[in-house]
Design a protein around this motif. Sequence first.
Motif, short mmCIF file in Angstrom:
data_model
loop_
_atom_site.label_atom_id
_atom_site.label_comp_id
_atom_site.label_asym_id
_atom_site.label_seq_id
_atom_site.Cartn_x
_atom_site.Cartn_y
_atom_site.Cartn_z
N VAL A 297 0.88 -1.18 0.00
CA VAL A 297 0.00 0.00 0.00
C VAL A 297 0.91 1.22 0.00
N HIS A 298 0.69 2.09 -1.00
CA HIS A 298 1.50 3.31 -1.04
C HIS A 298 0.57 4.52 -1.13
N SER A 299 0.92 5.54 -0.39
CA SER A 299 0.16 6.78 -0.34
C SER A 299 1.13 7.93 -0.50
N SER A 372 1.22 -7.66 -11.52
CA SER A 372 0.68 -6.75 -10.51
C SER A 372 -0.56 -6.04 -11.03
N ALA A 373 -1.38 -5.58 -10.06
CA ALA A 373 -2.58 -4.78 -10.35
C ALA A 373 -2.76 -3.80 -9.20
N GLY A 374 -3.27 -2.61 -9.49
CA GLY A 374 -3.48 -1.57 -8.48
C GLY A 374 -4.95 -1.33 -8.21
N GLU A 386 -3.51 0.24 -3.41
CA GLU A 386 -3.15 -1.09 -2.92
C GLU A 386 -2.68 -1.92 -4.11
N VAL A 387 -1.44 -2.38 -4.05
CA VAL A 387 -0.84 -3.12 -5.15
C VAL A 387 -0.75 -4.59 -4.76
#
Length: 609
Positions: A297-299, A372-374, A386-387
């Motif tokens: 998870v990146h913000s 991968s999917a976001g 969220e990846v």
Amino acid sequence: MTVSAIAPMTGSYDHTEVARSVLIAIAASYAALDLTGRVTAARGRVRLAWLSGGAIAMGIGIWAMHFTGMLAFQLPVPIKYHLPTILAALLVAIFASAVAMYVASREKMGWREALNGSVIMGAGIAGLHYIAMAAMRLPAITRYSPLLVTASLLLAVLFSLIALLMAFDLREETRWTVPRRVGSAIVMGLAVSAMHYTGMAAASFIPAPPPDLSHAVSISAVGNNAIAIVTLIVLVAAMVTSSVDRRASIEIERLNQVLERRVLERTSQLTTVNEELAETEERFRKLVEALPDALYVHSEGRIVFVNPFGMRLLGAQQPEQLAGKGIFEIVHPDYREVIRQRIQHCYQTRTASSPMECALVALDGSFVEVESAGIPITWKGSPAIEVVARDIRERKRAEEQLRQAQTRTESVLDSMADTHILLDRGWHYLYVNRAAVLAMARPREQILGHTLWELYPDIIGTELERQYRRAMEERIPVVFDFHYSTTNTWWENRFYPAPEGLSVFATDITERKRAEEALQESQAALARVARIATMGELTASIAHEINQPLAAVATNLAALARSTAAQSGRSADSYGQCHDGSESGKPRDREDSSAAEEGGTGAAAAGCE
């Protein structure tokens, strides 16, 4: 009317006013009981307001009862009342009422509290009465009977105790409160009236010079009626206010109960939901921890969460090794621009991105191939992505191994002399090997995707079609030889069910069929020759079997002829020799017999004769 200067004046009562005073006493008592219930039910500043209002209403009622009772007493001289003293009596009545309501509205009231309260209240009522008596201005001196004054004081304390006990007992509002309260108010009103008139009876008036009439007022019948009316209005207003407040309190209580019930229900529901949520969160946490895929998870471009598999995937031992890093620090340089565009698309559209193959950079600098999917989410109030990344290195290796296996398989199939084709369930060509391409005399591009019946319409209705359909529909292996008349060739067809449809192997057996035919013709010719040879051997065998007895017969005949010729000249001697031999003994006969046997049976038989 002549008044004696020594004898007490004779007074009388207006019974109407007496009844009015008793009525006011009863009304004041009911108002006191009713207001005590409101004071008990109230809390905080509302309780203080009800206590103050109730004390004023009850004090006015008691004061009005006493003043009306005093006005009911008539003397043969004019009577005026000192206004400040009257007001002081009113204040005493209010104070006594406040003490009584405070004591009766407490949570607990023992005998000590009740006695103390009754003494204070009784003293206040008695003080009210005698202060009001002191306010009388008339040409007479008031004298009191100590016995009756004491009796009035005792009655005041006793009736105050009864009133407190009744008020304390009736302060809780139930369905039976109003009837009991009315009865108690009547008893209390009569008790207060009895105390008042006992005190009045304790006083006697001796004629005297006219008093100081400063600040004194006379009360007319109109004023008397006004006092009664105003008092009743105040008491009724207090009781109406109490009733309205009571109903409002009951409604509020009902609403509070409903609200509390709903709150309890909601609380129970929320508790259940929270428990379920906690269980769900626990399951989700365990699921995230046990998830075989990496989760990041990146913000605002920074990693804020990573699951255990995500740590292992990039070679981290603790989440802190990845938390706080820029998301592009773990993305392979070749994919950073594409990933940046996909992140912007997720933020703008709030929709998940489709899966994509890319590479991540591990902590040791190695590359990790992932799919991968976001998914756009909210993380602690801020937008985030969220990846979900899946390690595809094993899949890539498996795909490469499968590709190599397919290549080897196709190489093997292409090296086969037999033709091999693969049909789907719609009879479309999915695969043909090199031998099949050569046999069909078409490029592979003109074969794949077409149906069997499109390329070979001439086999429709033949036994070959029926065997094809039998193998496809019944899902059984079929082996079948077929003569293809178009090319005048023979084919051995082997049909095997396959997941895709039907796997077909075909071998050109034309030469074998021709060899078999030639072999069959050779075998037929050989059979004819064998039959002829067999007949010759039979003939030779028969001739041999016949020649042997004929030779024996000829030999015997020749021997017989010679024997006959030799014996024809000596027939007599032969007879004699035979006779002598018969006489000379048996051994000779045996020798001759043996010779005859060697020469032939017929000859021996003939010699013996």
